[in-house]
Write an enzyme that holds these catalytic residues in place. Structure first.
Site, mmCIF file in Angstrom:
data_model
loop_
_atom_site.group_PDB
_atom_site.id
_atom_site.type_symbol
_atom_site.label_atom_id
_atom_site.label_comp_id
_atom_site.label_asym_id
_atom_site.label_seq_id
_atom_site.Cartn_x
_atom_site.Cartn_y
_atom_site.Cartn_z
ATOM 1 C CD GLU A 199 -1.325 -0.208 3.929
ATOM 2 O OE1 GLU A 199 -2.407 -0.430 3.439
ATOM 3 O OE2 GLU A 199 -1.063 0.583 4.903
ATOM 4 C CE LYS A 236 -1.021 1.305 18.118
ATOM 5 N NZ LYS A 236 -2.482 0.998 18.779
ATOM 6 C CD GLU A 276 -4.294 -0.165 15.067
ATOM 7 O OE1 GLU A 276 -3.530 -0.152 14.001
ATOM 8 O OE2 GLU A 276 -4.182 -0.621 16.137
ATOM 9 N NE ARG A 293 -4.621 -7.233 19.583
ATOM 10 C CZ ARG A 293 -4.223 -6.156 19.796
ATOM 11 N NH1 ARG A 293 -4.265 -5.444 20.958
ATOM 12 N NH2 ARG A 293 -3.226 -5.653 18.994
ATOM 13 C CB VAL A 296 -1.568 -2.086 25.078
ATOM 14 C CG1 VAL A 296 -0.735 -1.320 26.196
ATOM 15 C CG2 VAL A 296 -1.024 -3.575 24.746
#
Length: 445
Positions: A199, A236, A276, A293, A296
């Site tokens: 992409e 992250k 996202e 899910r 974090v």
């Protein structure tokens, strides 16, 4: 509601789930490796069972042992946390076949959205914008042709990737073949699936994700978005909510949330999930992937939304209907999370025994962790020691509160990265709110 659940995880997320269960009157079963015999989640659970050696493959990824303990202990459901089995459709199916509820989406949905190439097509069919690119690549030669067609820079990405693995940036078509071969090999080794797609590399860009929650009765809500652009090597470090980059673009936040809800409905999702997006400075956004899910960084959403995501995971898995609609959900304040990792200033991993621990306190200051004085940080698992989260009425106040909290945090015996977080929080680009995914690259590498 379930009367007993097994938590198929360790560390701070296992502790987080156990605490939510205690508040709900649900009994908990912990599992642990020989390296985690003295871990906090073991002490807090109602029951705990050793299921193998320190390597994840021998314990936390030992599917048969986990399901056997769940059945023998009388647990009715399994909460996978994040990592390990949290996005493993085979494990979710095994749970179902054994009469256990997997606290997460249906296995078919995990398959559909876990395959990032398939997820792109699903998003496109649902009317959600995707980054220009191509479907699965068959060879290095095809990678070179597609890179020339799309226009460099491009990203080659593993369809089963995660944690930054199986990703290669390509600056010119001639290097696309080699990058494809490397990404394919890395993904094959890490995930058992080397398939990759390509992409366009959107830069500068923000990594913005929308938290969704859906029940089995057709109700879907979005609970705010998170700015996750402070990353090092696709991992992250700091997350905040709401995303400041959206403030200068009227209407984009609403369109992004609607796109997230539309995609969630399109795949028949039930549970907590995250959509996202890449967000460009021109106001356009593009679907990247769906995490099927708990994330974090879920605490920042809990602060601004007032919704306990772990408790609602359990409730919707037990068949409960959401009592609120999108119209009566409103975000309040600004929350920031810093991931406190066991690493040296040179970004090398650290392990050992915690010899001193002081946790910051005060209104709307939260430290999600499994640490205590005497706790051993083993070398076998993720480097996350804990998550420091604060919330205040404005972003400026939240930054000041986080800097104060980081100054109070003391962890001795193991190297950790709170000084790095203080540096980032003081950086003018971060303070401005208009930072991108390349922030760490040009500041620290």
């Amino acid at each position: 509601m379930f009367d007993k659940i097994l938590i198929a995880n360790r560390g701070e997320i296992a502790v987080r789930v156990i605490r939510a269960c205690k508040e709900m009157g649900v009994k908990t079963v912990a599992i642990y490796s020989t390296a985690d015999a003295e871990a906090l989640h073991v002490a807090l659970a109602d029951e705990a069972y050793c299921i193998g050696g320190p390597r994840p493959a021998d314990s936390y990824l030992n599917e048969d042992a986990i399901i056997t303990v769940a059945l023998q202990s009388g647990a009715k459901a399994i909460h996978p946390g994040y990592g390990f089995f949290s996005e493993n459709s085979h494990f979710a199916r095994e749970c179902q076949e054994c009469g256990l509820v997997f606290i997460g989406p249906d296995p078919d949905v995990i398959d559909r959205m876990g395959d990032k190439d398939n997820a792109r097509r699903t998003a496109r069919e649902a009317g959600v914008p995707i980054v220009p690119g191509c479907d699965l690549l068959a060879s290095a030669e095809e990678a070179e042709r597609e890179a020339a067609r799309i226009g460099c820079p491009v990203l080659i990405k593993a369809r089963s990737g995660g944690g930054g693995r199986g990703i290669r940036k390509v600056e010119d078509p001639a290097s696309a073949g080699k990058a494809f071969t490397e990404a394919h090999a890395e993904a094959e080794a890490a995930f058992g699936d080397g398939e990759c797609y390509m992409e366009k590399f959107v830069s500068p860009a923000h990594h913005v994700e929308v938290q969704v929650l859906a029940d089995a009765h057709g109700n879907v809500v979005s609970l705010g978005e998170r700015e996750c652009s402070v990353q090092r090597r696709n991992q992250k470090l700091i997350e905040e909510s709401p995303a400041p980059c959206l403030d200068a673009h009227p209407g984009v936040r609403e369109r992004m949330h609607k796109a997230a809800r539309d995609l969630t409905r399109a795949v028949g999702y039930v549970g907590v999930g995250t959509i996202e997006f890449l967000f460009a400075d021109d106001g356009e956004f593009y679907f990247m992937e769906m995490n099927t899910r708990l994330q974090v960084e879920h605490p920042v959403t809990e602060f601004v939304s007032g919704v306990d995501l772990v408790k609602w995971q359990l409730r919707v898995a037990a068949g409960a209907e959401l009592p609120f609609s999108q119209e009566n959900l409103n975000a309040h304040g600004h929350a920031i999370e810093c991931r406190i990792n066991a690493e040296t200033p040179e970004f090398l991993p650290s392990c050992g025994e915690v010899t001193m621990l002081h946790v910051p306190g005060g209104p709307q200051v939260r430290f999600d962790s499994a640490l205590y004085v005497g706790a051993v940080v083993p070398p076998y698992y993720d480097s996350l020691l804990g998550k420091l989260i604060v919330c205040s009425s404005t972003r400026e106040e939240a930054i000041r509160k986080m800097r104060s909290a980081l100054g109070e945090l003391v962890i001795e015996g193991v190297a950790e990265n709170s000084e790095l977080h203080l540096d980032i929080l003081a950086n003018p680009e971060f303070v401005s709110g208009n930072y991108h995914t390349n922030l760490m690259e040009h500041l620290y590498e």
